[in-house]
Design an enzyme around this catalytic site. Structure first.
Site, PDB file in Angstrom:
ATOM      1  N   TYR A 164      19.663  40.235  38.923  1.00 11.56           N
ATOM      2  CA  TYR A 164      20.298  41.453  39.463  1.00 11.56           C
ATOM      3  C   TYR A 164      21.458  41.869  38.554  1.00 11.56           C
ATOM      4  O   TYR A 164      21.594  43.047  38.202  1.00 11.56           O
ATOM      5  CB  TYR A 164      20.791  41.224  40.896  1.00 11.56           C
ATOM      6  CG  TYR A 164      21.513  42.437  41.462  1.00 11.56           C
ATOM      7  CD1 TYR A 164      20.822  43.619  41.707  1.00 11.56           C
ATOM      8  CD2 TYR A 164      22.886  42.411  41.717  1.00 11.56           C
ATOM      9  CE1 TYR A 164      21.478  44.747  42.198  1.00 11.56           C
ATOM     10  CE2 TYR A 164      23.548  43.533  42.213  1.00 11.56           C
ATOM     11  CZ  TYR A 164      22.834  44.694  42.453  1.00 11.56           C
ATOM     12  OH  TYR A 164      23.485  45.815  42.927  1.00 11.56           O
ATOM     13  N   VAL A 197      29.606  46.477  49.616  1.00 13.66           N
ATOM     14  CA  VAL A 197      29.510  47.636  50.515  1.00 13.66           C
ATOM     15  C   VAL A 197      28.523  47.248  51.612  1.00 13.66           C
ATOM     16  O   VAL A 197      27.410  46.798  51.291  1.00 13.66           O
ATOM     17  CB  VAL A 197      28.936  48.879  49.784  1.00 13.66           C
ATOM     18  CG1 VAL A 197      29.066  50.121  50.662  1.00 13.66           C
ATOM     19  CG2 VAL A 197      29.577  49.085  48.415  1.00 13.66           C
TER      20      VAL A 197
HETATM   21  P1  NDP Z   1      20.353  50.333  50.666  1.00 15.22           P
HETATM   22  O1  NDP Z   1      19.306  49.282  50.718  1.00 15.22           O
HETATM   23  O2  NDP Z   1      21.021  50.715  51.926  1.00 15.22           O
HETATM   24  O3  NDP Z   1      19.752  51.649  49.970  1.00 15.22           O
HETATM   25  C1  NDP Z   1      18.938  51.576  48.831  1.00 15.22           C
HETATM   26  C2  NDP Z   1      18.240  52.911  48.595  1.00 15.22           C
HETATM   27  O4  NDP Z   1      17.438  52.803  47.408  1.00 15.22           O
HETATM   28  C3  NDP Z   1      17.311  53.284  49.742  1.00 15.22           C
HETATM   29  O5  NDP Z   1      17.434  54.653  50.012  1.00 15.22           O
HETATM   30  C4  NDP Z   1      15.919  52.988  49.179  1.00 15.22           C
HETATM   31  O6  NDP Z   1      14.989  53.914  49.707  1.00 15.22           O
HETATM   32  C5  NDP Z   1      16.140  53.274  47.686  1.00 15.22           C
HETATM   33  N1  NDP Z   1      15.133  52.578  46.883  1.00 15.22           N
HETATM   34  C6  NDP Z   1      15.022  51.232  46.665  1.00 15.22           C
HETATM   35  N2  NDP Z   1      13.944  50.967  45.934  1.00 15.22           N
HETATM   36  C7  NDP Z   1      13.346  52.168  45.670  1.00 15.22           C
HETATM   37  C8  NDP Z   1      12.172  52.560  44.964  1.00 15.22           C
HETATM   38  N3  NDP Z   1      11.385  51.655  44.361  1.00 15.22           N
HETATM   39  N4  NDP Z   1      11.852  53.875  44.892  1.00 15.22           N
HETATM   40  C9  NDP Z   1      12.640  54.786  45.488  1.00 15.22           C
HETATM   41  N5  NDP Z   1      13.763  54.487  46.166  1.00 15.22           N
HETATM   42  C10 NDP Z   1      14.102  53.189  46.260  1.00 15.22           C
HETATM   43  O7  NDP Z   1      21.420  49.803  49.603  1.00 15.22           O
HETATM   44  P2  NDP Z   1      22.757  50.474  48.984  1.00 15.22           P
HETATM   45  O8  NDP Z   1      23.004  51.808  49.553  1.00 15.22           O
HETATM   46  O9  NDP Z   1      23.825  49.459  49.085  1.00 15.22           O
HETATM   47  O10 NDP Z   1      22.326  50.556  47.454  1.00 15.22           O
HETATM   48  C11 NDP Z   1      22.404  51.753  46.690  1.00 15.22           C
HETATM   49  C12 NDP Z   1      22.777  51.395  45.252  1.00 15.22           C
HETATM   50  O11 NDP Z   1      24.079  50.821  45.254  1.00 15.22           O
HETATM   51  C13 NDP Z   1      21.871  50.367  44.580  1.00 15.22           C
HETATM   52  O12 NDP Z   1      21.643  50.769  43.249  1.00 15.22           O
HETATM   53  C14 NDP Z   1      22.686  49.075  44.615  1.00 15.22           C
HETATM   54  O13 NDP Z   1      22.332  48.204  43.581  1.00 15.22           O
HETATM   55  C15 NDP Z   1      24.080  49.644  44.456  1.00 15.22           C
HETATM   56  N6  NDP Z   1      25.171  48.777  44.883  1.00 15.22           N
HETATM   57  C16 NDP Z   1      25.246  48.327  46.168  1.00 15.22           C
HETATM   58  C17 NDP Z   1      26.306  47.515  46.548  1.00 15.22           C
HETATM   59  C18 NDP Z   1      26.421  46.930  47.916  1.00 15.22           C
HETATM   60  O14 NDP Z   1      27.201  45.960  48.096  1.00 15.22           O
HETATM   61  N7  NDP Z   1      25.740  47.481  48.929  1.00 15.22           N
HETATM   62  C19 NDP Z   1      27.371  47.181  45.601  1.00 15.22           C
HETATM   63  C20 NDP Z   1      27.187  47.708  44.279  1.00 15.22           C
HETATM   64  C21 NDP Z   1      26.135  48.496  43.944  1.00 15.22           C
HETATM   65  P3  NDP Z   1      13.524  53.542  50.272  1.00 15.22           P
HETATM   66  O15 NDP Z   1      13.576  52.118  50.738  1.00 15.22           O
HETATM   67  O16 NDP Z   1      13.275  54.547  51.338  1.00 15.22           O
HETATM   68  O17 NDP Z   1      12.651  53.743  49.084  1.00 15.22           O
HETATM   69  C1  8X3 Z   2      26.152  44.604  44.829  1.00 13.89           C
HETATM   70  C2  8X3 Z   2      27.399  43.793  44.832  1.00 13.89           C
HETATM   71  O1  8X3 Z   2      28.383  41.472  44.529  1.00 13.89           O
HETATM   72  O2  8X3 Z   2      26.265  41.612  45.683  1.00 13.89           O
HETATM   73  O3  8X3 Z   2      25.896  45.152  43.573  1.00 13.89           O
HETATM   74  O4  8X3 Z   2      26.359  41.966  43.333  1.00 13.89           O
HETATM   75  S1  8X3 Z   2      27.054  42.150  44.588  1.00 13.89           S
END
Ligand code: NDP
Ligand code: 8X3
Length: 262
Positions: A164, A197
């Site tokens: 990741y 988050v």
């Molecule tokens: P969620 O799981 O709540 O949302 C992820 C979103 O990505 C969903 O809308 C999902 O839609 C979409 N998605 C995933 N795989 C696919 C795919 N193959 N095709 C199309 N859409 C896809 O997680 P977050 O909101 O937390 O994540 C959003 C971003 O933030 C990510 O890039 C994550 O790595 C990043 N992030 C998150 C953190 C956290 O702690 N939550 C911290 C740092 C970064 P669906 O399943 O409907 O396809």
């Molecule tokens: C999501 C935050 O700390 O799980 O990108 O990698 S962490």
């Protein structure tokens, strides 16, 4: 004053394309841009969630919304969906490259190959496919802003998260590279890199194990998806001569990837 009336009076038509809008950060970002009068293209794989979000955005903010249901890992689906956009929706101002996930948490020697493929194909290749197709539109339009959702995992590495972290380090590199390539075309490129988050992120990471996911946020105050959405909108709303290259945003209880006050 009524928000619908205010939107129609104050805002010129701006369009944001947001990937991964069915949940978490992407969904909150869609709502944040809608509040500011943007028309939206929202994407994800879960059609029922897209339909529900689309109706509530239209009802609450009187904006135009297109929902595109596709998997970012499939280049043909990506190309077809973007190609089929109505002409007026190709006037895109902002792309938020948000769709992504973590799958699993294990040392490299025990890594699950399906998890690795899923993360690499979504976080790196999916982001690239979207960027390739949308950046051509932005170049033709001679304007635009790409905002990449990276992670603190793209700045640091932690135990059991190497793949990741590698995908998010790739996003960090792509963010810097795209900025160079798109500079002559006047297209801004920015990244927001969050720490923890609370979204569906950990439920997805642990293959639907909600109890295990809850423990990640136990006894802490994590960031809310709205915190990231507001930051993304802030980046997009700087004056045209200002580009925010990179933002790292953490919950106050988290100093870095591995130091969390519980
Ligand atoms: P969620 O799981 O709540 O949302 C992820 C979103 O990505 C969903 O809308 C999902 O839609 C979409 N998605 C995933 N795989 C696919 C795919 N193959 N095709 C199309 N859409 C896809 O997680 P977050 O909101 O937390 O994540 C959003 C971003 O933030 C990510 O890039 C994550 O790595 C990043 N992030 C998150 C953190 C956290 O702690 N939550 C911290 C740092 C970064 P669906 O399943 O409907 O396809
Ligand atoms: C999501 C935050 O700390 O799980 O990108 O990698 S962490």
């Amino acid at each position: 004053m009524n928000v619908l009336y205010l939107n129609s009076l104050v805002f010129k038509f701006m369009i944001a394309f947001i990937t991964g809008a069915t949940s978490g950060i992407g969904k909150s970002t869609a709502i944040e841009f809608a509040k500011h009068g943007y028309d939206l293209i929202i994407t994800g794989r879960r059609q029922e969630r897209l339909t529900e979000l689309k109706s509530s955005l239209i009802k609450d903010y009187a904006i135009k919304v297109i929902d595109l249901c596709f998997d970012v890992r499939d280049e043909q689906q990506v190309a077809k969906a973007i190609e089929a956009l109505p002409l007026e929706f190709k006037n895109i101002d902002v792309l938020v490259n948000n769709a992504g996930l973590a799958a699993g948490l294990s040392p490299i020697q025990d890594g699950n190959l399906n998890h690795w493929e899923q993360m690499i194909d979504t976080n790196i290749k999916g982001l690239l496919y979207i960027t390739k197709h949308i950046s051509k539109i932005l170049i033709d339009n001679k304007k635009g802003h790409i905002i990449n959702v990276g992670s603190i995992a793209g700045k640091e590495v932690y135990a059991n998260g190497s793949v990741y972290c590698a995908t998010k380090h790739a996003v960090d590199a792509l963010n810097k590279g795209m900025r160079i390539d798109l500079l002559p075309h006047g297209i801004r490129v920015s990244a927001v890199n969050p720490g923890m988050v609370e979204t569906e992120f950990s439920i997805v990471r642990f293959d639907g194990d909600e109890d295990r996911a809850k423990k990640v946020y136990e006894n802490i105050v994590p960031l809310k998806p709205e915190d990231i959405a507001e930051t993304i909108y802030w980046i997009a709303s700087r004056p045209a001569h200002v580009n925010i290259n990179d933002v790292i945003i953490m919950p106050t209880i988290q100093a870095n990837s591995t130091t969390v006050l519980r």
